[in-house]
Design a protein around this motif. Structure first.
Motif, PDB file in Angstrom:
ATOM      1  N   GLY A   1       0.799  -1.214   0.000  1.00  0.00           N
ATOM      2  CA  GLY A   1       0.000   0.000   0.000  1.00  0.00           C
ATOM      3  C   GLY A   1       0.831   1.263   0.000  1.00  0.00           C
ATOM      4  O   GLY A   1       1.862   1.363  -0.672  1.00  0.00           O
ATOM      5  N   LYS A   2       0.372   2.239   0.770  1.00  0.00           N
ATOM      6  CA  LYS A   2       1.117   3.497   0.893  1.00  0.00           C
ATOM      7  C   LYS A   2       1.941   3.534   2.183  1.00  0.00           C
ATOM      8  O   LYS A   2       2.229   4.599   2.717  1.00  0.00           O
ATOM      9  N   LYS A   3       2.337   2.330   2.654  1.00  0.00           N
ATOM     10  CA  LYS A   3       3.242   2.260   3.798  1.00  0.00           C
ATOM     11  C   LYS A   3       4.681   2.356   3.294  1.00  0.00           C
ATOM     12  O   LYS A   3       4.933   2.567   2.111  1.00  0.00           O
TER      13      LYS A   3
ATOM     14  N   GLY B   1       5.705   0.340   0.253  1.00  0.00           N
ATOM     15  CA  GLY B   1       5.004   0.798  -0.945  1.00  0.00           C
ATOM     16  C   GLY B   1       5.585   2.085  -1.492  1.00  0.00           C
ATOM     17  O   GLY B   1       5.803   2.234  -2.707  1.00  0.00           O
ATOM     18  N   LEU B   2       5.836   3.023  -0.611  1.00  0.00           N
ATOM     19  CA  LEU B   2       6.433   4.293  -1.036  1.00  0.00           C
ATOM     20  C   LEU B   2       7.836   4.067  -1.594  1.00  0.00           C
ATOM     21  O   LEU B   2       8.251   4.714  -2.561  1.00  0.00           O
TER      22      LEU B   2
ATOM     23  N   LEU C   1       1.532  -2.140  -5.988  1.00  0.00           N
ATOM     24  CA  LEU C   1       1.186  -2.013  -4.579  1.00  0.00           C
ATOM     25  C   LEU C   1       0.192  -3.101  -4.192  1.00  0.00           C
ATOM     26  O   LEU C   1      -0.740  -3.404  -4.955  1.00  0.00           O
TER      27      LEU C   1
ATOM     28  N   GLY D   1      -1.987   2.674  -8.307  1.00  0.00           N
ATOM     29  CA  GLY D   1      -2.026   3.273  -6.975  1.00  0.00           C
ATOM     30  C   GLY D   1      -2.494   2.214  -5.996  1.00  0.00           C
ATOM     31  O   GLY D   1      -2.010   1.093  -6.010  1.00  0.00           O
TER      32      GLY D   1
ATOM     33  N   ASP E   1      -6.645   5.044  -1.883  1.00  0.00           N
ATOM     34  CA  ASP E   1      -6.035   6.350  -2.150  1.00  0.00           C
ATOM     35  C   ASP E   1      -6.863   7.095  -3.196  1.00  0.00           C
ATOM     36  O   ASP E   1      -6.767   6.835  -4.399  1.00  0.00           O
TER      37      ASP E   1
ATOM     38  N   SER F   1      -6.377   4.491  -9.477  1.00  0.00           N
ATOM     39  CA  SER F   1      -5.986   3.129  -9.114  1.00  0.00           C
ATOM     40  C   SER F   1      -6.548   2.172 -10.146  1.00  0.00           C
ATOM     41  O   SER F   1      -7.436   2.539 -10.938  1.00  0.00           O
TER      42      SER F   1
ATOM     43  N   ALA G   1      -4.358   4.588   7.182  1.00  0.00           N
ATOM     44  CA  ALA G   1      -3.920   5.114   5.881  1.00  0.00           C
ATOM     45  C   ALA G   1      -5.106   5.500   5.012  1.00  0.00           C
ATOM     46  O   ALA G   1      -5.017   6.454   4.220  1.00  0.00           O
TER      47      ALA G   1
ATOM     48  N   TYR H   1      -5.302   9.005   2.909  1.00  0.00           N
ATOM     49  CA  TYR H   1      -5.364   8.976   1.442  1.00  0.00           C
ATOM     50  C   TYR H   1      -6.797   8.999   0.908  1.00  0.00           C
ATOM     51  O   TYR H   1      -7.009   9.343  -0.247  1.00  0.00           O
TER      52      TYR H   1
END
Length: 544
Positions: free
Chosen positions: A41-43, A46-47, A62, A89, A93, A98, A163, A167
């Motif tokens: 994900g956006k953890k 992921g980033l 992701l 994505g 988010d 996505s 998150a 997001y």
């Protein structure tokens, strides 16, 4: 060769049932080849995947848990049933596109009738069995609510730092604001606040402090099954919680303060908008896009790739096991020939298995499609499939078709025997496909005809079957053709295991061997129970 790599060893462990991903070691750094970078994900991972992909002019993917995740909470290590992969994505988010959003914007649901039917089937099962993202919690008790007759409104609190709040732009509003607006908009209703399960087990903090909750608001601080809970409400207020989607599944009114994946498609009352979401969807289309097209499934209890129907049925079975309900090794279904499993020497002694048997005299492969057939076989079998707990299904049908019904109808109507054989095969095969969604299926080849041409008997069944002109040889050849056709169709399905008894049942004249005939009653159209039982014990010894 393009490699799937990640900077997270934990991700590799958690996704090993779904994907093969390598750790981003010095070897890959030196190679500097085109790789796909995977992250959660956006953890952090992921980033990092997004950053590395940009630096190396490569791609990223992701990952996140699917919407039906596991029996227990993920933070307790419960094995996962589902995973989503996104190359654009991630579904929660709303600040960027996505793969899920693109699916929901562009997929031609009208042209995919099978997908919508599967979605409808899954939705019905979710409602019936209370299937949620996590499936460890008990249903809410029938006498929990004391406000009988009053409209009930549910506000869903989330975890602090979630998150999906950041997001999904849910942080523009506080949970206290949601509560205040819900109370103002529903003056005569009972207002309830649901606390997140991770907060209840002490793993995370809530997005609202206890002292901020108005005294008029009833706090639900027990971990209960979300579907069973939602069935008691008419309207839900949420920021980005997945329970909002479950509320839509149940037909509730849903107010969204953030932009979860299910908002912006004409199904929710939205406090914010997303210009990229340009289409109105039905709930079934939204469900099909998110739960089926966007999600991949794995059954960790049977160690195999799976689909949503299999996963739901597995969760139902695991719930029953957790309640210590009786579970049979197999459920045996069929015409009267399946009664061989009532023979104790076969099931409990030779096989050492506990097998529940349901037989329907006169049940046919051709008639299994007809819900209004004289025997009501499909309905009765489906009731048994829901009533009992079992690890596998055993079935045999077709002997009534090939030894009598097909010939009798052909003589009466003039329809070709081959055409009716094909109908019997297709109807039976389609029923087998339905059965495999409940459990792995063992299909026994239909027994061969036992009644000889010259045989004279006084019993009713024999008298009826003697009315057809087909010889024992012709009836046997038709049975063999039926069994071979079913065998061929089963080859493409891992959970349809065909047990071919024909080669062990034929004599030199290509008729049924005398050792399978009932020595006490030569007019019996069933095999000798003891001989048949020994044959099955041999064939099934490593199968059940």
């Amino acid at each position: 060769m393009n490699q799937n790599i990640t900077t997270s060893k934990r991700l590799i462990r958690n996704t090993k049932n779904f994907l093969t991903i390598k750790y981003y070691s010095l070897f890959y750094k030196i190679q500097n080849k085109q790789n796909s970078f995977y992250g959660w994900g956006k953890k952090e991972s992921g980033l990092k995947a997004i950053s590395l992909a940009k630096k190396q002019n490569s791609s990223f993917v992701l990952l996140e848990d699917g919407f039906i995740r596991s029996m227990d909470l993920g933070i307790k290590g419960s094995p996962s049933f589902s995973l989503v992969e996104d190359k654009k994505g991630i579904y929660y988010d709303a600040t960027s596109e996505s793969d899920l959003e693109n699916i929901l914007n562009s997929y031609d649901f009208n042209a995919d009738e099978a997908l919508i039917q599967k979605a409808e089937e899954a939705i019905d099962l979710i409602k019936k069995h209370h299937i949620s993202k996590y499936n460890n919690a008990a249903n809410i008790s029938d006498d929990f609510f004391k406000d009988e007759g009053k409209k009930r409104i549910l506000i869903i609190a989330q975890t602090a730092g979630d998150a999906s709040l950041e997001y999904g732009v849910g942080n523009k509003f506080t949970t206290k604001q949601m509560i205040d607006e819900a109370m103002n908009e529903n003056l005569n209703a009972s207002i309830y606040l649901k606390i997140h399960p991770d907060v209840l087990v002490g793993k995370k903090e809530s997005d609202i402090k206890r002292e901020e909750i108005p005294k008029e608001c009833i706090v639900l601080d027990e971990d209960v099954n979300s579907i069973s809970l939602l069935k008691n409400f008419s309207k839900v207020y949420t920021k980005t919680s997945g329970m909002g989607m479950e509320a839509l599944i149940l037909g509730l009114e849903v107010v969204c303060y953030g932009l979860p994946y299910y908002a912006g498609w004409g199904l929710t009352l939205d406090k914010q908008s997303c210009a990229r979401r340009t289409r109105e969807l039905s709930m079934e289309e939204l469900f099909a896009g998110a739960y089926i097209l966007y999600t991949r499934y794995y059954n960790p209890y049977r160690k195999r790739p799976s689909d949503i129907i299999d996963v739901i049925n597995e969760i139902v079975l695991q719930k029953k096991k957790a309640k210590h309900e009786k579970i049979y090794d197999a459920l045996a279904l069929g015409d009267s020939h399946i009664r061989v499993f009532e023979y104790g020497l076969l099931s409990k002694i030779a096989l050492g298995k506990d097998i529940k048997t349901l037989y329907i005299a006169g049940a046919t492969a051709r008639g299994i499609k007809n819900l209004n057939s004289q025997t009501q076989s499909q309905n009765r079998f489906l009731v048994a499939l829901e009533e009992y707990n079992y690890n596998k299904i055993i079935i045999t049908l077709g002997e009534v078709d090939t030894a009598y019904i097909i010939w009798e109808r052909a003589e009466k109507t003039g329809v070709l025997v081959e055409k009716m054989l094909n109908e019997s095969v297709e109807n039976y095969y389609n029923f087998l496909l339905k059965l495999q969604s409940y459990a792995p299926v063992i299909i026994l080849s239909a027994p061969l005809p036992t009644l000889k041409d010259e045989q004279e008997c006084n019993d009713t069944v024999h008298a009826i079957r003697r009315t057809v002109k087909a010889s024992q040889k012709e009836r046997t050849q038709l049975t063999l053709a039926f069994n071979q056709a079913i065998k061929e169709r089963c080859k493409a399905h891992e959970d349809l295991q065909f047990i071919d008894l024909d080669s062990s049942s034929l004599n030199k004249e290509s008729l049924v061997s005398s050792w399978l005939l009932d020595p006490k009653n030569r007019c019996n159209h069933h095999y000798c129970r003891k001989s048949y039982g020994l044959l099955l014990a041999w064939k099934l010894r490593n199968v059940i």
